[in-house]
Scaffold this active site. Structure first.
Site, mmCIF file in Angstrom:
data_model
loop_
_atom_site.group_PDB
_atom_site.id
_atom_site.type_symbol
_atom_site.label_atom_id
_atom_site.label_comp_id
_atom_site.label_asym_id
_atom_site.label_seq_id
_atom_site.Cartn_x
_atom_site.Cartn_y
_atom_site.Cartn_z
ATOM 1 N N CYS A 84 68.341 0.097 10.569
ATOM 2 C CA CYS A 84 68.781 0.103 9.185
ATOM 3 C C CYS A 84 69.674 -1.118 8.951
ATOM 4 O O CYS A 84 70.011 -1.845 9.875
ATOM 5 C CB CYS A 84 69.549 1.393 8.863
ATOM 6 N N CYS A 109 70.764 5.581 13.956
ATOM 7 C CA CYS A 109 71.330 6.628 13.095
ATOM 8 C C CYS A 109 70.304 7.459 12.329
ATOM 9 O O CYS A 109 70.656 8.453 11.709
ATOM 10 C CB CYS A 109 72.309 6.005 12.108
ATOM 11 N N GLY A 136 54.562 2.473 9.979
ATOM 12 C CA GLY A 136 53.307 3.182 9.712
ATOM 13 C C GLY A 136 52.337 2.377 8.863
ATOM 14 O O GLY A 136 51.483 2.955 8.174
ATOM 15 N N LYS A 137 52.424 1.053 8.910
ATOM 16 C CA LYS A 137 51.564 0.203 8.073
ATOM 17 C C LYS A 137 50.090 0.328 8.466
ATOM 18 O O LYS A 137 49.234 0.511 7.608
ATOM 19 C CB LYS A 137 51.992 -1.274 8.189
ATOM 20 N N SER A 138 49.813 0.233 9.770
ATOM 21 C CA SER A 138 48.419 0.327 10.221
ATOM 22 C C SER A 138 47.857 1.722 9.929
ATOM 23 O O SER A 138 46.694 1.869 9.566
ATOM 24 C CB SER A 138 48.305 0.029 11.715
ATOM 25 N N ASP A 196 44.563 -6.303 8.908
ATOM 26 C CA ASP A 196 45.787 -5.846 9.574
ATOM 27 C C ASP A 196 46.498 -7.024 10.238
ATOM 28 O O ASP A 196 45.883 -8.048 10.516
ATOM 29 C CB ASP A 196 45.461 -4.772 10.612
ATOM 30 N N GLU A 197 47.779 -6.873 10.495
ATOM 31 C CA GLU A 197 48.602 -7.938 11.100
ATOM 32 C C GLU A 197 48.460 -9.236 10.303
ATOM 33 O O GLU A 197 48.341 -10.337 10.867
ATOM 34 C CB GLU A 197 48.227 -8.151 12.573
ATOM 35 N N MET A 207 58.367 -3.278 11.620
ATOM 36 C CA MET A 207 57.620 -2.569 12.659
ATOM 37 C C MET A 207 57.931 -1.079 12.601
ATOM 38 O O MET A 207 58.998 -0.677 12.147
ATOM 39 C CB MET A 207 58.031 -3.078 14.043
ATOM 40 N N CYS A 267 65.695 4.199 11.603
ATOM 41 C CA CYS A 267 66.656 3.490 12.457
ATOM 42 C C CYS A 267 66.835 4.235 13.783
ATOM 43 O O CYS A 267 67.071 5.444 13.789
ATOM 44 C CB CYS A 267 68.001 3.358 11.745
HETATM 45 ZN ZN LIG Z 1 71.188 2.819 11.421
#
Ligand SMILES: [Zn+2]
Length: 193
Positions: free
Chosen positions: A185, A149, A20-22, A89-90, A17, A146
Site C-alpha cells: 500500500c 497491513c 489479478g490482471k491476468s 497480456d503483459e 503485480m 498489501c
Molecule cells: Zn500496507
C-alpha cells in the site's frame, strides 16, 4: 480486417503485480468464447513464468496463448485472421509502439483487451499502460493486497536484492512470481529498499 460494421473497443485491465490482471483478462476471454466469438490471446515472449504458450494468473488459471517478441510480431499474429476479441497480456513489455497497433485493430472492428502493469518498481507510471488507459473506452484499475497491513495495494516492490537482482529485469518491471516481489500500500511502499 473489417469483420463488424461497428468499430471495436479498447479495454484496459491494469494495476500492480498480484492484482489479478491476468485472471480478469482470462475471464473476459472465456466469456467471449462462450459467446462464439473469434478470440486470440497474445503474451509477450519475455514472460516465461509459465512457458510462453500460456497466459496464467498467479491464482492458477491458464489458457493457451501465442507469444510475440515485439510489436511487429504481435501485429503479424493479430492480422492472420479477423478477430472479434484480441487479448494481450503483459502489455508493458511491448513498449510505446503498442499504442498505434491497438488503435488500428480497434478501428478495424476488433475489441482489444490489454492487461499489464501501469506502475514500475520505483513507483512511477509504466508506459504504455497510462497512455492506453487514456485512450480506452473502458479501464479496470485493480489493486492488490498489501503484504504488511492488508490495505489496498497500488504498488509492488522487490523483496530480493543483491547479486541475483538483474538490473534489466528490474528496469523492465519484473519477471518472476511471488517469491521476488510483494504488493504494498502507499504507506508501506519502500521503492528504494
Ligand atoms: Zn500496507
Amino acid at each position: 480486417m473489417t469483420r463488424q460494421a461497428a468499430p471495436g473497443r479498447l479495454q484496459v485491465v491494469t494495476g500492480p503485480m498480484f492484482a489479478g490482471k491476468s485472471e480478469e483478462l482470462l475471464r473476459r476471454v472465456r466469456r467471449a468464447r462462450l459467446a462464439g466469438l473469434t478470440v486470440e490471446i497474445i503474451n509477450h515472449a519475455l514472460d516465461e513464468r509459465h512457458g510462453t504458450r500460456t497466459v496464467a494468473s498467479h491464482a492458477g488459471m491458464s489458457l493457451p496463448a501465442r507469444a510475440a517478441r515485439d510489436v511487429d510480431a504481435l501485429r503479424a499474429l493479430a492480422g492472420r485472421r479477423p478477430l472479434d476479441l484480441l487479448a494481450i497480456d503483459e502489455a508493458q513489455f511491448f513498449g510505446p509502439g503498442l499504442v498505434p497497433v491497438v488503435n488500428e485493430l480497434a478501428a478495424a472492428g476488433t475489441t482489444v483487451v490489454v492487461a499489464g502493469l501501469c506502475i514500475m518498481l520505483d513507483g512511477h507510471p509504466f508506459e504504455p499502460l497510462p497512455e492506453l488507459m487514456a485512450l480506452a473506452e473502458d479501464v479496470t484499475k485493480l489493486t492488490a493486497v498489501c503484504t504488511v497491513c492488508g490495505a489496498d495495494a497500488a504498488f509492488h516492490q522487490r523483496t530480493v536484492t543483491g547479486p541475483h537482482a538483474d538490473a534489466n529485469q528490474a528496469a523492465a518491471g519484473l519477471i518472476g512470481g511471488a517469491e521476488a516481489y510483494q504488493a504494498r500500500c502507499r504507506r508501506h511502499f519502500r521503492p528504494g529498499e
